[in-house]
Design an enzyme around this catalytic site. Structure first.
Site, PDB file in Angstrom:
ATOM      1  N   SER A  19       0.858  -1.191   0.000  1.00 58.75           N
ATOM      2  CA  SER A  19       0.000   0.000   0.000  1.00 58.75           C
ATOM      3  C   SER A  19       0.885   1.229   0.000  1.00 58.75           C
ATOM      4  O   SER A  19       2.057   1.165   0.406  1.00 58.75           O
ATOM      5  CB  SER A  19      -0.860   0.023   1.264  1.00 58.75           C
ATOM      6  OG  SER A  19      -1.498   1.286   1.396  1.00 58.75           O
TER       7      SER A  19
ATOM      8  N   TYR B  74      -2.447  -1.898  10.292  1.00 58.43           N
ATOM      9  CA  TYR B  74      -2.467  -2.002   8.821  1.00 58.43           C
ATOM     10  C   TYR B  74      -1.184  -1.428   8.233  1.00 58.43           C
ATOM     11  O   TYR B  74      -0.542  -2.040   7.373  1.00 58.43           O
ATOM     12  CB  TYR B  74      -3.692  -1.258   8.292  1.00 58.43           C
ATOM     13  CG  TYR B  74      -3.877  -1.364   6.802  1.00 58.43           C
ATOM     14  CD1 TYR B  74      -4.479  -2.480   6.236  1.00 58.43           C
ATOM     15  CD2 TYR B  74      -3.444  -0.345   5.949  1.00 58.43           C
ATOM     16  CE1 TYR B  74      -4.643  -2.586   4.858  1.00 58.43           C
ATOM     17  CE2 TYR B  74      -3.610  -0.443   4.578  1.00 58.43           C
ATOM     18  CZ  TYR B  74      -4.208  -1.560   4.036  1.00 58.43           C
ATOM     19  OH  TYR B  74      -4.369  -1.657   2.673  1.00 58.43           O
TER      20      TYR B  74
HETATM   21  P1  NAD Z   1     -11.637  -6.064  -0.528  1.00 58.40           P
HETATM   22  O1  NAD Z   1     -12.059  -6.072   0.887  1.00 58.40           O
HETATM   23  O2  NAD Z   1     -12.522  -5.433  -1.566  1.00 58.40           O
HETATM   24  O3  NAD Z   1     -11.280  -7.556  -0.995  1.00 58.40           O
HETATM   25  C1  NAD Z   1     -10.424  -8.365  -0.201  1.00 58.40           C
HETATM   26  C2  NAD Z   1     -10.767  -9.833  -0.409  1.00 58.40           C
HETATM   27  O4  NAD Z   1      -9.879 -10.599   0.423  1.00 58.40           O
HETATM   28  C3  NAD Z   1     -12.188 -10.196   0.023  1.00 58.40           C
HETATM   29  O5  NAD Z   1     -12.819 -10.960  -0.988  1.00 58.40           O
HETATM   30  C4  NAD Z   1     -11.987 -11.011   1.298  1.00 58.40           C
HETATM   31  O6  NAD Z   1     -12.983 -12.021   1.486  1.00 58.40           O
HETATM   32  C5  NAD Z   1     -10.615 -11.630   1.051  1.00 58.40           C
HETATM   33  N1  NAD Z   1      -9.965 -12.037   2.301  1.00 58.40           N
HETATM   34  C6  NAD Z   1      -9.946 -11.353   3.473  1.00 58.40           C
HETATM   35  N2  NAD Z   1      -9.285 -12.065   4.409  1.00 58.40           N
HETATM   36  C7  NAD Z   1      -8.879 -13.214   3.801  1.00 58.40           C
HETATM   37  C8  NAD Z   1      -8.158 -14.345   4.254  1.00 58.40           C
HETATM   38  N3  NAD Z   1      -7.737 -14.436   5.526  1.00 58.40           N
HETATM   39  N4  NAD Z   1      -7.899 -15.342   3.370  1.00 58.40           N
HETATM   40  C9  NAD Z   1      -8.347 -15.265   2.091  1.00 58.40           C
HETATM   41  N5  NAD Z   1      -9.047 -14.222   1.623  1.00 58.40           N
HETATM   42  C10 NAD Z   1      -9.303 -13.198   2.459  1.00 58.40           C
HETATM   43  O7  NAD Z   1     -10.196  -5.344  -0.532  1.00 58.40           O
HETATM   44  P2  NAD Z   1      -9.333  -4.647  -1.687  1.00 58.40           P
HETATM   45  O8  NAD Z   1      -9.488  -3.189  -1.582  1.00 58.40           O
HETATM   46  O9  NAD Z   1      -9.534  -5.319  -2.989  1.00 58.40           O
HETATM   47  O10 NAD Z   1      -7.882  -4.981  -1.116  1.00 58.40           O
HETATM   48  C11 NAD Z   1      -7.049  -5.955  -1.656  1.00 58.40           C
HETATM   49  C12 NAD Z   1      -5.644  -5.685  -1.188  1.00 58.40           C
HETATM   50  O11 NAD Z   1      -5.283  -4.351  -1.536  1.00 58.40           O
HETATM   51  C13 NAD Z   1      -5.463  -5.783   0.318  1.00 58.40           C
HETATM   52  O12 NAD Z   1      -4.215  -6.374   0.616  1.00 58.40           O
HETATM   53  C14 NAD Z   1      -5.481  -4.339   0.746  1.00 58.40           C
HETATM   54  O13 NAD Z   1      -4.809  -4.134   1.966  1.00 58.40           O
HETATM   55  C15 NAD Z   1      -4.778  -3.678  -0.401  1.00 58.40           C
HETATM   56  N6  NAD Z   1      -4.987  -2.251  -0.558  1.00 58.40           N
HETATM   57  C16 NAD Z   1      -6.230  -1.732  -0.664  1.00 58.40           C
HETATM   58  C17 NAD Z   1      -6.384  -0.378  -0.773  1.00 58.40           C
HETATM   59  C18 NAD Z   1      -7.743   0.263  -0.846  1.00 58.40           C
HETATM   60  O14 NAD Z   1      -7.850   1.480  -0.726  1.00 58.40           O
HETATM   61  N7  NAD Z   1      -8.800  -0.498  -1.042  1.00 58.40           N
HETATM   62  C19 NAD Z   1      -5.268   0.477  -0.804  1.00 58.40           C
HETATM   63  C20 NAD Z   1      -4.007  -0.078  -0.715  1.00 58.40           C
HETATM   64  C21 NAD Z   1      -3.877  -1.451  -0.599  1.00 58.40           C
END
Ligand code: NAD
Length: 257
Positions: A143, A157
């Protein structure tokens, strides 16, 4: 097609970045193993890929569990014959994640277990599979908070994403001569469930938006396109990077009005 004859395993493929990436990778010719802890969401991604004529299968795993990660990689090799792309993307942002004083130990532990240990376990079992395939690409979702501190605290986080970035760099160096590339994808704030549940009022959203030079949240599709570059041979000389896709946040001192 940029991923023809490749097999890609994507964790967190039921929603957000993982789902968008699974759909894009399949359109680019990859056979996709969609992994998620949420079976309904993961299976929905697979159904959508198949309805568009793509190849995909679902495996339920909690990435914080050793046996689940061993199982997902084994399933990928048994289902599609090999593994070429490993996208360790599943992650959580806990609603009760706050500053160091207010955050419960249990919140810190679960965040590290999924966001950091999950990446470690994905690599522990995925890298031997990439070796068996003659090489491949690992993408770990970190991130922008791995690079910048924020006054709106989410200490577990942020610590977890710093760890993902540091781990990705070292993995890249260790495996550089094995035709295995490892990059960290560093998204900015996105309009996905993960962040929108955390920024659950208009005021909280606006507090973030003022820091984004482009003046908007990113989209999951925009991360999928970055992941496609890192997964494909287009990035054949790219390893160990902090691949930032953040609407200009990390370049900014003052943002435009
Ligand atoms: P999201 O919540 O839309 O999707 C995440 C998915 O991961 C979900 O389907 C959830 O069921 C699954 N998940 C959660 N815990 C799990 C586990 N223990 N085992 C297997 N699956 C699991 O999130 P997103 O925004 O698509 O985020 C994806 C990645 O991107 C994450 O690592 C998040 O930290 C990172 N990220 C997101 C953002 C943002 O602003 N959304 C910014 C920077 C980084």
């Amino acid at each position: 097609m940029r991923l023809q004859n490749k097999v890609a395993l994507i964790t967190g493929a039921g929603n957000g970045i993982g789902r968008a990436t699974a759909l894009l990778f399949a359109r680019e010719g990859a056979a996709v193993i969609a992994v998620d802890i949420d079976e309904n969401a993961g299976r929905a991604t697979v159904a959508d890929i198949q309805s568009q004529g793509g190849r995909a299968d679902f495996y339920r795993a909690d990435v914080a569990k050793d046996a689940d990660c061993a199982g997902m990689v084994d399933f990928a090799e048994k289902t599609f014959g090999a593994l070429h792309v490993l996208f360790n993307n599943a992650g959580i942002m806990h609603a009760a994640d706050d500053d160091a004083v207010a955050t419960e130990e249990a919140v810190f532990d679960i965040t590290m277990a999924i966001n950091v240990k999950g990446v470690f376990l994905g690599c522990k079992y995925g890298i031997p599979a990439l070796r068996r395939a003659g090489g491949g690409s690992v993408i770990n979702t970190a991130s922008f908070v791995a690079l910048l501190g924020a006054a709106t605290p989410q200490i577990a986080y942020t610590a977890s994403k710093g760890a993902v970035l540091a781990m990705s760099r070292e993995l890249a160096i260790i495996h550089a001569r094995e035709n295995i590339r490892v990059n960290a994808l560093c998204p900015g704030p996105l309009r996905t469930d993960l962040l929108m549940k955390f920024l659950n009022t208009e005021e909280k959203k606006q507090r973030r938006l003022v820091h984004i030079p482009m003046g908007r949240f990113g989209e999951a599709d925009e991360m999928a396109k970055a992941a496609l570059f890192l997964a494909s041979d287009d990035s054949s000389y790219t390893t160990g990077t902090e691949f930032v896709v953040d609407g200009g946040i990390t370049a900014a001192y003052v943002t435009p009005e």
